[in-house]
Design a protein around this motif. Structure first.
Motif, PDB file in Angstrom:
ATOM      1  N   PHE A 199      -2.663  29.791  38.513  1.00 44.01           N
ATOM      2  CA  PHE A 199      -1.450  29.194  37.955  1.00 44.01           C
ATOM      3  C   PHE A 199      -0.452  30.346  37.844  1.00 44.01           C
ATOM      4  CE2 PHE A 199      -5.196  26.988  36.409  1.00 44.01           C
ATOM      5  CZ  PHE A 199      -4.930  25.692  36.825  1.00 44.01           C
ATOM      6  N   PRO A 200       0.777  30.191  38.339  1.00 45.54           N
ATOM      7  CA  PRO A 200       1.715  31.320  38.361  1.00 45.54           C
ATOM      8  C   PRO A 200       2.062  31.842  36.964  1.00 45.54           C
ATOM      9  CG  PRO A 200       2.676  29.353  39.381  1.00 45.54           C
ATOM     10  CD  PRO A 200       1.335  28.973  38.879  1.00 45.54           C
ATOM     11  N   GLY A 201       2.393  33.120  36.906  1.00 40.90           N
ATOM     12  CA  GLY A 201       2.772  33.744  35.644  1.00 40.90           C
ATOM     13  C   GLY A 201       2.725  35.247  35.775  1.00 40.90           C
ATOM     14  N   GLY A 202       2.751  35.922  34.650  1.00 43.59           N
ATOM     15  CA  GLY A 202       2.710  37.373  34.678  1.00 43.59           C
ATOM     16  C   GLY A 202       2.719  37.959  33.285  1.00 43.59           C
TER      17      GLY A 202
ATOM     18  N   GLY B 208      10.698  30.512  41.867  1.00 45.56           N
ATOM     19  CA  GLY B 208      12.071  30.039  41.972  1.00 45.56           C
ATOM     20  C   GLY B 208      12.447  28.803  41.177  1.00 45.56           C
ATOM     21  N   ILE B 209      11.682  28.495  40.123  1.00 45.85           N
ATOM     22  CA  ILE B 209      12.086  27.335  39.312  1.00 45.85           C
ATOM     23  C   ILE B 209      12.731  27.794  38.005  1.00 45.85           C
ATOM     24  CG2 ILE B 209      10.314  25.799  40.281  1.00 45.85           C
ATOM     25  CD1 ILE B 209       8.822  26.062  37.550  1.00 45.85           C
ATOM     26  N   LYS B 210      13.635  26.964  37.523  1.00 41.98           N
ATOM     27  CA  LYS B 210      14.262  27.189  36.223  1.00 41.98           C
ATOM     28  C   LYS B 210      13.574  26.245  35.242  1.00 41.98           C
ATOM     29  CE  LYS B 210      18.741  27.162  33.845  1.00 41.98           C
ATOM     30  NZ  LYS B 210      18.315  28.193  32.918  1.00 41.98           N
ATOM     31  N   VAL B 211      12.862  26.823  34.271  1.00 39.37           N
ATOM     32  CA  VAL B 211      12.118  26.029  33.294  1.00 39.37           C
ATOM     33  C   VAL B 211      13.098  25.415  32.302  1.00 39.37           C
ATOM     34  CG1 VAL B 211      10.411  26.129  31.439  1.00 39.37           C
ATOM     35  CG2 VAL B 211      10.061  27.464  33.535  1.00 39.37           C
ATOM     36  N   LEU B 212      13.043  24.086  32.156  1.00 41.01           N
ATOM     37  CA  LEU B 212      13.909  23.391  31.195  1.00 41.01           C
ATOM     38  C   LEU B 212      13.176  23.137  29.883  1.00 41.01           C
ATOM     39  CD1 LEU B 212      15.575  20.768  33.564  1.00 41.01           C
ATOM     40  CD2 LEU B 212      16.490  22.978  32.817  1.00 41.01           C
ATOM     41  N   GLU B 213      11.882  22.906  29.976  1.00 41.78           N
ATOM     42  CA  GLU B 213      11.082  22.625  28.781  1.00 41.78           C
ATOM     43  C   GLU B 213       9.671  23.138  29.001  1.00 41.78           C
ATOM     44  OE1 GLU B 213      10.587  18.467  27.121  1.00 41.78           O
ATOM     45  OE2 GLU B 213      12.774  18.606  27.240  1.00 41.78           O
ATOM     46  N   GLN B 214       9.093  23.724  27.962  1.00 39.04           N
ATOM     47  CA  GLN B 214       7.699  24.160  28.038  1.00 39.04           C
ATOM     48  C   GLN B 214       7.043  23.952  26.685  1.00 39.04           C
ATOM     49  OE1 GLN B 214       7.054  28.567  28.209  1.00 39.04           O
ATOM     50  NE2 GLN B 214       9.274  28.660  28.530  1.00 39.04           N
TER      51      GLN B 214
ATOM     52  N   VAL C 121       6.551  34.661  24.552  1.00 39.45           N
ATOM     53  CA  VAL C 121       5.764  34.022  25.614  1.00 39.45           C
ATOM     54  C   VAL C 121       6.656  33.075  26.412  1.00 39.45           C
ATOM     55  CG1 VAL C 121       3.905  32.367  26.043  1.00 39.45           C
ATOM     56  CG2 VAL C 121       3.550  34.269  24.448  1.00 39.45           C
ATOM     57  N   GLU C 122       7.514  32.326  25.714  1.00 43.08           N
ATOM     58  CA  GLU C 122       8.404  31.375  26.384  1.00 43.08           C
ATOM     59  C   GLU C 122       9.374  32.087  27.331  1.00 43.08           C
ATOM     60  OE1 GLU C 122       6.616  29.544  22.927  1.00 43.08           O
ATOM     61  OE2 GLU C 122       7.795  31.389  23.065  1.00 43.08           O
ATOM     62  N   GLN C 123       9.939  33.213  26.871  1.00 43.30           N
ATOM     63  CA  GLN C 123      10.855  33.983  27.722  1.00 43.30           C
ATOM     64  C   GLN C 123      10.120  34.540  28.943  1.00 43.30           C
ATOM     65  OE1 GLN C 123      12.091  36.724  24.660  1.00 43.30           O
ATOM     66  NE2 GLN C 123      14.065  35.699  24.345  1.00 43.30           N
ATOM     67  N   ALA C 124       8.925  35.067  28.723  1.00 48.46           N
ATOM     68  CA  ALA C 124       8.142  35.636  29.825  1.00 48.46           C
ATOM     69  C   ALA C 124       7.776  34.556  30.843  1.00 48.46           C
ATOM     70  CB  ALA C 124       6.874  36.300  29.286  1.00 48.46           C
ATOM     71  N   THR C 125       7.370  33.387  30.354  1.00 49.76           N
ATOM     72  CA  THR C 125       7.011  32.287  31.256  1.00 49.76           C
ATOM     73  C   THR C 125       8.206  31.906  32.115  1.00 49.76           C
ATOM     74  OG1 THR C 125       5.431  31.445  29.609  1.00 49.76           O
ATOM     75  CG2 THR C 125       6.059  29.943  31.383  1.00 49.76           C
ATOM     76  N   ALA C 126       9.353  31.704  31.488  1.00 52.17           N
ATOM     77  CA  ALA C 126      10.562  31.316  32.229  1.00 52.17           C
ATOM     78  C   ALA C 126      10.953  32.387  33.246  1.00 52.17           C
ATOM     79  CB  ALA C 126      11.702  31.049  31.256  1.00 52.17           C
ATOM     80  N   ARG C 127      10.901  33.659  32.846  1.00 49.28           N
ATOM     81  CA  ARG C 127      11.280  34.764  33.739  1.00 49.28           C
ATOM     82  C   ARG C 127      10.319  34.862  34.921  1.00 49.28           C
ATOM     83  NH1 ARG C 127       9.007  39.315  34.186  1.00 49.28           N
ATOM     84  NH2 ARG C 127       8.036  39.322  32.119  1.00 49.28           N
ATOM     85  N   GLU C 128       9.023  34.858  34.634  1.00 49.17           N
ATOM     86  CA  GLU C 128       8.029  34.993  35.695  1.00 49.17           C
ATOM     87  C   GLU C 128       8.095  33.843  36.695  1.00 49.17           C
ATOM     88  OE1 GLU C 128       5.907  37.253  36.707  1.00 49.17           O
ATOM     89  OE2 GLU C 128       6.025  38.710  35.092  1.00 49.17           O
ATOM     90  N   LEU C 129       8.287  32.615  36.198  1.00 50.03           N
ATOM     91  CA  LEU C 129       8.310  31.470  37.105  1.00 50.03           C
ATOM     92  C   LEU C 129       9.571  31.467  37.969  1.00 50.03           C
ATOM     93  CD1 LEU C 129       6.713  28.665  34.916  1.00 50.03           C
ATOM     94  CD2 LEU C 129       5.631  30.224  36.540  1.00 50.03           C
ATOM     95  N   LEU C 130      10.675  31.970  37.420  1.00 50.71           N
ATOM     96  CA  LEU C 130      11.891  32.095  38.221  1.00 50.71           C
ATOM     97  C   LEU C 130      11.677  33.145  39.323  1.00 50.71           C
ATOM     98  CD1 LEU C 130      14.810  31.138  38.609  1.00 50.71           C
ATOM     99  CD2 LEU C 130      15.525  32.966  37.066  1.00 50.71           C
ATOM    100  N   GLU C 131      11.090  34.294  38.951  1.00 45.03           N
ATOM    101  CA  GLU C 131      10.850  35.377  39.919  1.00 45.03           C
ATOM    102  C   GLU C 131       9.834  34.983  40.993  1.00 45.03           C
ATOM    103  OE1 GLU C 131      11.408  39.014  36.648  1.00 45.03           O
ATOM    104  OE2 GLU C 131       9.468  38.749  37.628  1.00 45.03           O
TER     105      GLU C 131
ATOM    106  N   ALA D 268       1.660  35.473  30.381  1.00 44.90           N
ATOM    107  CA  ALA D 268       2.250  34.133  30.266  1.00 44.90           C
ATOM    108  C   ALA D 268       1.914  33.374  31.546  1.00 44.90           C
ATOM    109  CB  ALA D 268       3.758  34.240  30.096  1.00 44.90           C
ATOM    110  N   VAL D 269       1.334  32.188  31.391  1.00 43.63           N
ATOM    111  CA  VAL D 269       0.895  31.402  32.544  1.00 43.63           C
ATOM    112  C   VAL D 269       1.553  30.027  32.487  1.00 43.63           C
ATOM    113  CG1 VAL D 269      -1.114  30.360  33.678  1.00 43.63           C
ATOM    114  CG2 VAL D 269      -1.326  32.601  32.580  1.00 43.63           C
ATOM    115  N   GLY D 270       2.121  29.617  33.606  1.00 52.75           N
ATOM    116  CA  GLY D 270       2.761  28.302  33.672  1.00 52.75           C
ATOM    117  C   GLY D 270       1.903  27.297  34.410  1.00 52.75           C
ATOM    118  N   VAL D 271       1.530  26.222  33.723  1.00 60.21           N
ATOM    119  CA  VAL D 271       0.862  25.095  34.377  1.00 60.21           C
ATOM    120  C   VAL D 271       1.978  24.100  34.685  1.00 60.21           C
ATOM    121  CG1 VAL D 271      -0.789  23.204  34.096  1.00 60.21           C
ATOM    122  CG2 VAL D 271      -1.352  25.482  33.246  1.00 60.21           C
TER     123      VAL D 271
END
Length: 129
Positions: free
Chosen positions: A34-37, A58-64, A45-55, A7-10
């Motif tokens: 681009f951060p992810g894991g 340090g951001i809390k994803v509100l929308e993806q 994928v959405e759960q993984a993106t949110a978890r990886e970006l928080l770890e 999962a990769v977050g842009v």
């Protein structure tokens, strides 16, 4: 060969994208990314993106939203990159794992060294934004 789902977050704010640098000792080390894991079992994928970006940053994803899907064979491993566009989040992103990070204007992304699999992401960002 096993395919690794990643999962990769842009992360986009205005005309800038948040990127981080891979540690030198890692696979594709020393390159910007681009951060992810990895997507864990029983995780979307959405759960993984949110978890990886928080770890990682340090951001809390509100929308993806789904941005693109890339399959890439590095020879030693095959990855399936689920690229998610993040433009609504809480907190200011920063390197939580000691990694270097920065905001970069979309038109300057091509000037930095990224893993081969990320080139298509940069091209799409340049064409869409």
């Amino acid at each position: 060969m096993k395919i690794i789902d990643v999962a990769v977050g842009v992360i986009k704010r205005d005309n800038q994208i948040f990127i981080s640098k891979r540690a030198d000792e890692l696979h594709q080390g020393g390159l910007w990314e681009f951060p992810g894991g990895k997507v864990e079992q029983q995780e979307t994928v959405e759960q993984a993106t949110a978890r990886e970006l928080l770890e990682e940053i340090g951001i809390k994803v509100l929308e993806q939203s789904e941005f693109m899907l890339i399959e890439h064979d590095y020879g030693d491993k095959q990855v399936r990159l689920h690229i998610q566009l993040i433009d609504k989040f809480l907190n200011e992103p920063s390197g939580k794992e000691g990694q270097r990070t920065q905001w970069v204007a979309i038109e300057n992304l091509h000037l930095l060294a990224f893993p081969a699999a990320n080139k298509a992401i940069i091209e799409k960002l340049e064409s869409v934004f």
